[in-house]
Design an enzyme around this catalytic site. Sequence first.
Site, PDB file in Angstrom:
ATOM      1  N   THR A  66     -68.897 -71.468 -50.539  1.00  0.00           N
ATOM      2  CA  THR A  66     -70.236 -72.001 -50.268  1.00  0.00           C
ATOM      3  C   THR A  66     -71.115 -71.005 -49.528  1.00  0.00           C
ATOM      4  O   THR A  66     -72.325 -70.921 -49.779  1.00  0.00           O
ATOM      5  CB  THR A  66     -70.122 -73.297 -49.438  1.00  0.00           C
ATOM      6  OG1 THR A  66     -69.400 -74.274 -50.189  1.00  0.00           O
ATOM      7  CG2 THR A  66     -71.489 -73.848 -49.082  1.00  0.00           C
TER       8      THR A  66
ATOM      9  N   ASP B 157     -64.315 -69.605 -56.664  1.00  0.00           N
ATOM     10  CA  ASP B 157     -64.724 -70.936 -56.235  1.00  0.00           C
ATOM     11  C   ASP B 157     -63.502 -71.566 -55.590  1.00  0.00           C
ATOM     12  O   ASP B 157     -62.428 -71.620 -56.175  1.00  0.00           O
ATOM     13  CB  ASP B 157     -65.185 -71.773 -57.432  1.00  0.00           C
ATOM     14  CG  ASP B 157     -65.747 -73.125 -57.013  1.00  0.00           C
ATOM     15  OD1 ASP B 157     -65.016 -73.879 -56.338  1.00  0.00           O
ATOM     16  OD2 ASP B 157     -66.886 -73.442 -57.363  1.00  0.00           O
ATOM     17  N   SER B 158     -63.654 -72.044 -54.367  1.00  0.00           N
ATOM     18  CA  SER B 158     -62.500 -72.486 -53.580  1.00  0.00           C
ATOM     19  C   SER B 158     -61.625 -73.483 -54.337  1.00  0.00           C
ATOM     20  O   SER B 158     -60.403 -73.441 -54.262  1.00  0.00           O
ATOM     21  CB  SER B 158     -62.988 -73.108 -52.269  1.00  0.00           C
ATOM     22  OG  SER B 158     -61.925 -73.410 -51.412  1.00  0.00           O
ATOM     23  N   SER B 159     -62.245 -74.389 -55.099  1.00  0.00           N
ATOM     24  CA  SER B 159     -61.466 -75.397 -55.807  1.00  0.00           C
ATOM     25  C   SER B 159     -60.721 -74.815 -57.003  1.00  0.00           C
ATOM     26  O   SER B 159     -59.836 -75.468 -57.568  1.00  0.00           O
ATOM     27  CB  SER B 159     -62.367 -76.546 -56.268  1.00  0.00           C
ATOM     28  OG  SER B 159     -63.401 -76.064 -57.110  1.00  0.00           O
TER      29      SER B 159
ATOM     30  N   THR C 175     -64.308 -73.423 -48.205  1.00  0.00           N
ATOM     31  CA  THR C 175     -63.618 -74.260 -47.229  1.00  0.00           C
ATOM     32  C   THR C 175     -62.520 -75.133 -47.834  1.00  0.00           C
ATOM     33  O   THR C 175     -61.550 -75.461 -47.153  1.00  0.00           O
ATOM     34  CB  THR C 175     -64.612 -75.170 -46.491  1.00  0.00           C
ATOM     35  OG1 THR C 175     -65.282 -76.020 -47.437  1.00  0.00           O
ATOM     36  CG2 THR C 175     -65.639 -74.340 -45.735  1.00  0.00           C
ATOM     37  N   ASP C 176     -62.648 -75.515 -49.105  1.00  0.00           N
ATOM     38  CA  ASP C 176     -61.714 -76.497 -49.657  1.00  0.00           C
ATOM     39  C   ASP C 176     -60.268 -76.017 -49.632  1.00  0.00           C
ATOM     40  O   ASP C 176     -59.351 -76.820 -49.438  1.00  0.00           O
ATOM     41  CB  ASP C 176     -62.107 -76.859 -51.095  1.00  0.00           C
ATOM     42  CG  ASP C 176     -63.327 -77.760 -51.155  1.00  0.00           C
ATOM     43  OD1 ASP C 176     -63.717 -78.302 -50.101  1.00  0.00           O
ATOM     44  OD2 ASP C 176     -63.894 -77.930 -52.256  1.00  0.00           O
TER      45      ASP C 176
ATOM     46  N   ARG D  57     -43.852 -85.190 -49.769  1.00  0.00           N
ATOM     47  CA  ARG D  57     -44.702 -85.807 -48.752  1.00  0.00           C
ATOM     48  C   ARG D  57     -44.047 -87.124 -48.383  1.00  0.00           C
ATOM     49  O   ARG D  57     -44.245 -88.153 -49.044  1.00  0.00           O
ATOM     50  CB  ARG D  57     -46.116 -86.005 -49.290  1.00  0.00           C
ATOM     51  CG  ARG D  57     -46.797 -84.713 -49.696  1.00  0.00           C
ATOM     52  CD  ARG D  57     -47.179 -83.885 -48.492  1.00  0.00           C
ATOM     53  NE  ARG D  57     -48.383 -84.402 -47.856  1.00  0.00           N
ATOM     54  CZ  ARG D  57     -48.711 -84.190 -46.598  1.00  0.00           C
ATOM     55  NH1 ARG D  57     -47.900 -83.488 -45.814  1.00  0.00           N
ATOM     56  NH2 ARG D  57     -49.832 -84.677 -46.106  1.00  0.00           N
TER      57      ARG D  57
ATOM     58  N   GLN E 227     -46.434 -87.335 -44.225  1.00  0.00           N
ATOM     59  CA  GLN E 227     -47.781 -87.703 -44.632  1.00  0.00           C
ATOM     60  C   GLN E 227     -48.701 -87.907 -43.426  1.00  0.00           C
ATOM     61  O   GLN E 227     -49.922 -87.948 -43.579  1.00  0.00           O
ATOM     62  CB  GLN E 227     -47.744 -88.982 -45.471  1.00  0.00           C
ATOM     63  CG  GLN E 227     -47.031 -88.823 -46.807  1.00  0.00           C
ATOM     64  CD  GLN E 227     -47.022 -90.100 -47.624  1.00  0.00           C
ATOM     65  OE1 GLN E 227     -47.893 -90.950 -47.485  1.00  0.00           O
ATOM     66  NE2 GLN E 227     -46.024 -90.239 -48.488  1.00  0.00           N
ATOM     67  N   CYS E 228     -48.122 -88.045 -42.237  1.00  0.00           N
ATOM     68  CA  CYS E 228     -48.920 -88.201 -41.025  1.00  0.00           C
ATOM     69  C   CYS E 228     -49.545 -86.859 -40.632  1.00  0.00           C
ATOM     70  O   CYS E 228     -48.916 -85.814 -40.767  1.00  0.00           O
ATOM     71  CB  CYS E 228     -48.058 -88.706 -39.879  1.00  0.00           C
ATOM     72  SG  CYS E 228     -47.307 -90.325 -40.186  1.00  0.00           S
TER      73      CYS E 228
END
Length: 340
Positions: free
Chosen positions: A13, A57-59, A89-90, A239, A272-273
């Site tokens: 971004t 692109d981060s994604s 950032t992603d 997870r 998962q926590c």
Amino acid sequence: MTSRVLLLHSGGTIGMCPSPDGYRPLDGFGAMLQQTLNSGTAAVPVFDVVELDNLIDSSNLQPSHWTTIANELLERWDQFDGFVVLHGTDTMAYTASALSFMLRGTDKPVILTGSQIPLVEQRSDTIENLQAAMLLAADTSIREVCVCFGRRLLRGNRCSKLRTRSFDAFDSPNYPWLADIGIDITLHKERLLPPSIPAFTVPEFDPHAVIVLQFYPGIQARMVEAMLDSDLVRGVVLRSYGVGNAPDADEPLMAALAKAVERGIVMVSTSQCIIGGVTQGAYASGAMLNRIGVAPASDMTLEAAFTKLHVLLASGMNTTDIRNQFAQALSGECQQVVDR
């Protein structure tokens, strides 16, 4: 002696502009960035800007991009005192974690940063994040890979993106901030990794090698079998519930996991926590994972466990050693800290 910092723009971004289809990479961003920083009133170290030929692109990040970024840094390692990687950032926490294992024992700061709003937009957080990252990248007491974002410096393999629409997008729930960035920058040196001997490894990654499998109510054994029915899969990040619990009453599911481990797939368990970690065996349902041969991942983030498993597998470490040693810290990524 004046510190010299490299800004490596990998995409994201920070260097985008609006278009009819949404944000897209801005042509000439590197030159614009140099002009903006050189015309500012805040003091920054001497710096150069390098842009990847193909911005990410981060994604769309792939494991191969970690190799590209690491090689760009190592190619210039002796020319600079510190490095700032501009990144979307992603998936920034994934890249920061991967670099921490690839540049294990780094003797220079490697700081990842980016922005929630592009440089060319009003109210952008670019300059605030970037100036702080550059100043920290010139600090020779920092010898690790970090994320600098939203007035805080975080250990790269301890952080996650927790917020989508806030300037303080990142946090590290299981490890304190390395620095607070306010009127002054307060660096907590006692929290930094100690000096070590560099042990860099930049492997070629197989994007199919590691998958993530999350437990949820009603998960079906046949779906898990389908995910694991591939000779390409060599590692699995589970997870698990809570402190490392599994639906052990589902015998077909447990059998599918056990069969995968017997085939040589390295299976590790994360919680998962967000806060806390895995204490596998605290409950009988977690003890089942121990019996199957699933390695606990301590309090690692998903990003750290995923990238660590990728790096260890790509580096040629055998499956038995990975299972036995996975919860031992290599670069400060989990609670148990051992010599690097």
